[in-house]
Design an enzyme around this catalytic site. Structure first.
Site, PDB file in Angstrom:
ATOM      1  N   ARG A 207       0.769  -1.287  -0.096  1.00 31.35           N
ATOM      2  CA  ARG A 207       0.258   0.024   0.099  1.00 31.35           C
ATOM      3  C   ARG A 207       1.223   1.365   0.058  1.00 31.35           C
ATOM      4  O   ARG A 207       2.128   1.144   0.377  1.00 31.35           O
ATOM      5  CB  ARG A 207      -0.869  -0.036   1.114  1.00 31.35           C
ATOM      6  CG  ARG A 207      -1.875  -0.972   1.352  1.00 31.35           C
ATOM      7  CD  ARG A 207      -2.907  -1.039   2.598  1.00 31.35           C
ATOM      8  NE  ARG A 207      -3.515   0.344   2.805  1.00 31.35           N
ATOM      9  CZ  ARG A 207      -4.325   0.570   3.835  1.00 31.35           C
ATOM     10  NH1 ARG A 207      -4.477  -0.311   4.609  1.00 31.35           N
ATOM     11  NH2 ARG A 207      -5.090   1.654   3.904  1.00 31.35           N
ATOM     12  N   HIS A 208       0.213   2.411  -0.452  1.00 29.85           N
ATOM     13  CA  HIS A 208       1.032   3.603  -0.273  1.00 29.85           C
ATOM     14  C   HIS A 208       1.184   3.835   1.254  1.00 29.85           C
ATOM     15  O   HIS A 208       0.863   3.150   2.161  1.00 29.85           O
ATOM     16  CB  HIS A 208       0.178   4.732  -0.703  1.00 29.85           C
ATOM     17  CG  HIS A 208      -1.138   4.779  -0.117  1.00 29.85           C
ATOM     18  ND1 HIS A 208      -1.281   5.089   1.171  1.00 29.85           N
ATOM     19  CD2 HIS A 208      -2.292   4.454  -0.510  1.00 29.85           C
ATOM     20  CE1 HIS A 208      -2.637   5.163   1.655  1.00 29.85           C
ATOM     21  NE2 HIS A 208      -3.219   4.546   0.616  1.00 29.85           N
ATOM     22  N   ASN A 214      -5.789   8.968   5.938  1.00 30.04           N
ATOM     23  CA  ASN A 214      -5.671   7.809   6.807  1.00 30.04           C
ATOM     24  C   ASN A 214      -5.774   8.441   8.485  1.00 30.04           C
ATOM     25  O   ASN A 214      -6.565   7.685   8.978  1.00 30.04           O
ATOM     26  CB  ASN A 214      -4.421   7.198   6.536  1.00 30.04           C
ATOM     27  CG  ASN A 214      -4.617   6.173   5.184  1.00 30.04           C
ATOM     28  OD1 ASN A 214      -3.368   6.081   4.785  1.00 30.04           O
ATOM     29  ND2 ASN A 214      -5.575   5.878   5.030  1.00 30.04           N
ATOM     30  N   ARG A 257      -0.927  10.153  -3.085  1.00 30.45           N
ATOM     31  CA  ARG A 257      -0.186   9.167  -1.869  1.00 30.45           C
ATOM     32  C   ARG A 257       0.461   8.124  -2.667  1.00 30.45           C
ATOM     33  O   ARG A 257       1.480   7.663  -1.996  1.00 30.45           O
ATOM     34  CB  ARG A 257      -1.096   8.825  -0.990  1.00 30.45           C
ATOM     35  CG  ARG A 257      -2.340   7.841  -1.575  1.00 30.45           C
ATOM     36  CD  ARG A 257      -3.443   8.090  -0.573  1.00 30.45           C
ATOM     37  NE  ARG A 257      -4.719   7.222  -0.831  1.00 30.45           N
ATOM     38  CZ  ARG A 257      -5.754   7.806  -1.591  1.00 30.45           C
ATOM     39  NH1 ARG A 257      -5.746   8.815  -2.105  1.00 30.45           N
ATOM     40  NH2 ARG A 257      -7.016   6.993  -1.708  1.00 30.45           N
ATOM     41  N   GLU A 277      -7.776   3.894  -6.253  1.00 32.02           N
ATOM     42  CA  GLU A 277      -8.743   3.125  -4.975  1.00 32.02           C
ATOM     43  C   GLU A 277     -10.146   3.306  -5.389  1.00 32.02           C
ATOM     44  O   GLU A 277     -10.575   4.031  -6.247  1.00 32.02           O
ATOM     45  CB  GLU A 277      -8.661   3.900  -3.865  1.00 32.02           C
ATOM     46  CG  GLU A 277      -9.237   3.341  -2.651  1.00 32.02           C
ATOM     47  CD  GLU A 277      -8.930   2.074  -2.230  1.00 32.02           C
ATOM     48  OE1 GLU A 277      -9.115   1.253  -2.888  1.00 32.02           O
ATOM     49  OE2 GLU A 277      -8.555   1.687  -1.055  1.00 32.02           O
ATOM     50  N   TYR A 288     -16.338   6.956   8.387  1.00 37.80           N
ATOM     51  CA  TYR A 288     -17.377   6.129   8.454  1.00 37.80           C
ATOM     52  C   TYR A 288     -18.485   6.589   9.472  1.00 37.80           C
ATOM     53  O   TYR A 288     -19.685   6.115   9.217  1.00 37.80           O
ATOM     54  CB  TYR A 288     -16.958   4.514   9.062  1.00 37.80           C
ATOM     55  CG  TYR A 288     -15.790   3.867   8.126  1.00 37.80           C
ATOM     56  CD1 TYR A 288     -16.188   3.609   7.058  1.00 37.80           C
ATOM     57  CD2 TYR A 288     -14.506   3.892   8.677  1.00 37.80           C
ATOM     58  CE1 TYR A 288     -15.401   3.273   5.978  1.00 37.80           C
ATOM     59  CE2 TYR A 288     -13.692   3.306   7.624  1.00 37.80           C
ATOM     60  CZ  TYR A 288     -14.057   2.969   6.468  1.00 37.80           C
ATOM     61  OH  TYR A 288     -13.019   2.496   5.775  1.00 37.80           O
ATOM     62  N   HIS A 342      -3.563   0.627  -3.136  1.00 39.47           N
ATOM     63  CA  HIS A 342      -4.506   0.888  -2.251  1.00 39.47           C
ATOM     64  C   HIS A 342      -5.098  -0.211  -1.419  1.00 39.47           C
ATOM     65  O   HIS A 342      -5.244  -1.346  -2.291  1.00 39.47           O
ATOM     66  CB  HIS A 342      -5.440   2.046  -2.954  1.00 39.47           C
ATOM     67  CG  HIS A 342      -5.039   3.116  -3.540  1.00 39.47           C
ATOM     68  ND1 HIS A 342      -4.510   4.314  -2.878  1.00 39.47           N
ATOM     69  CD2 HIS A 342      -4.492   3.230  -4.964  1.00 39.47           C
ATOM     70  CE1 HIS A 342      -4.114   5.186  -3.737  1.00 39.47           C
ATOM     71  NE2 HIS A 342      -4.151   4.508  -5.020  1.00 39.47           N
ATOM     72  N   ALA A 344      -8.398  -1.469  -0.935  1.00 39.51           N
ATOM     73  CA  ALA A 344      -9.223  -2.192  -1.770  1.00 39.51           C
ATOM     74  C   ALA A 344      -9.046  -2.898  -3.158  1.00 39.51           C
ATOM     75  O   ALA A 344      -9.131  -3.946  -3.271  1.00 39.51           O
ATOM     76  CB  ALA A 344     -10.570  -1.127  -2.138  1.00 39.51           C
TER      77      ALA A 344
END
Length: 403
Positions: A207-208, A214, A257, A277, A288, A342, A344
């Site tokens: 991942r980045h 984040n 990123r 992503e 969320y 990313h 996902a």
């Protein structure tokens, strides 16, 4: 998803050791990843079970000699037919056996068409004896079997089998001949096998580095790396400098990123738009908590089926799998690749290599600041997680927090 009402039976044909099982496993992995539910049926596995059962339940003295091959094929076909007829999700059954004789193949074709209503596609693997894929079997013994079988082997032939749908792979896939191939799934199989490779290689994924979003728990966007993310980018470059991988290719997404994580590599990173992503649509830039408060129905819908749920004006995991098709075929041919991507997107890619189901895929753990190393050996893949020891926030949600 695959909404074709017509199901398909793939019947493998070829001498022992010609790579049929390798082809079956690789093809099954690919079709299942695409959402086309596929299952392999192998008479050899039934043969082993029948002999074990016989030894446990009967006294062998004075018994009539049994045609074990016929019995095992019958049991295998019974399960194959039952699965195709009774499973709502079933799309493709693969029969992994030699099927050497023309008459034998004709009977199989008629039986399966009549009892399952499925289309039939034959795949014949033709290998030079010196290039045979010996899978855990003594090479000399395998060659002797091949020589014995060659005396009666009848290859698929466009003149002798004019109404058959088939493809022939020479030396696994150095060249391919097709005949009467029709239908979406059959065409997809041909397309995949043209690109598939069976060589040993190693692929790397990361991942980045940790991003500013984040840290804030924000979805999507195009934020910069955090200070720890910048530190990880340096550490990642240092790691690959140390392991000295020859002709390393670096692939990444166009998002900042990811590009910032790749910028220290001397090899200019290849930018793939399909590596972006998953798009969260109207939920981009939210946490969320904000999504659950502003769009409670969307939150609950995704909780029910994370793989197929599509964000309004955004994407689902299935959509990501579809757009990743070009890069997956490139990965089939590639050696020594590092993908910086990313969460996902890497879940979707890794699920292909590791054979994860659509239920498992959205919950796979892909931690920040770690290198995921996939070692490929023919049709088998193994993953190793290498932490580069740079602290980062965790983005792995509990199972019941599906967004």
């Amino acid at each position: 998803m695959f909404n074709d009402s017509k199901k398909l039976t793939v019947i493998l044909v070829g001498l022992p050791g010609s790579g049929k099982t390798c082809i079956a496993k690789k093809l099954s992995r690919y079709l299942n990843w695409k959402g086309c539910f596929t299952k392999i049926f192998c008479p050899d596995l039934y043969l082993q079970k029948l002999k074990v059962l016989e030894s446990k339940t009967s006294c062998m003295d004075g018994q009539e000699e049994k045609d074990w091959n016929t019995l095992s094929m019958a049991e295998c076909l019974k399960d194959l037919i039952c699965w195709l007829k009774n499973s709502l999700e079933a799309k493709v059954a693969i029969l992994d056996s030699e099927n050497l004789l023309r008459d034998q193949r004709a009977l199989l074709k008629k039986k399966l068409e009549t009892e399952t209503g499925s289309s039939i596609l034959f795949i014949e693997s033709v290998c030079n004896i010196n290039q045979i894929l010996v899978d855990g079997e003594n090479t000399f013994a395998c060659e002797r079997r091949v020589q014995q079988y060659q005396l009666r082997y009848e290859s698929l032939d466009e003149l002798l089998d004019p109404n058959y749908s088939f493809l022939k792979l020479f030396d696994v896939n150095k060249s391919i001949v097709t005949r009467n191939v029709e239908g979406h799934i059959s065409a997809l199989i041909v397309y995949f096998l043209i690109n598939a490779r069976f060589h040993s290689r190693t692929l790397y994924f990361s991942r980045h580095g940790e991003s500013e979003y984040n840290l804030q728990g924000i979805l999507g966007g195009d934020s910069d790396l955090s200070l720890r993310g910048v530190e990880y980018a340096s550490k990642l470059h240092e790691y690959f400098t140390g392991v000295k991988i020859e002709n390393l290719q670096v692939w990444t997404s166009p998002l900042k990123r990811a590009r910032q994580t790749a910028q220290l590599f001397e090899e200019k990173a290849k930018i793939w738009k399909c590596l972006e992503e998953i798009k969260a649509g109207i939920c981009e830039g939210m946490t969320y908590q904000q999504i659950s408060e502003l769009y409670p129905e969307e939150f609950r819908s995704r909780e029910k089926d994370k793989y197929n749920y599509r964000y309004p004006r955004g994407e689902s995991y299935y959509d990501v799998v579809v757009r990743l098709e070009p890069i997956m075929l490139e990965l089939e041919r590639a050696n020594n690749v590092l993908i910086i991507g990313h969460q996902a997107v890497l879940r979707c890619i890794l699920a292909y290599f590791l054979g994860k189901s659509t239920e498992e895929l959205p919950f796979m753990e892909v931690p920040l600041h770690s290198v995921l190393k996939i070692s490929a050996m023919a049709d088998d893949y193994h993953m190793q997680t290498i932490s580069l020891n740079i602290s980062a926030v965790s983005t792995q949600l509990p199972f019941n927090a599906n967004l």
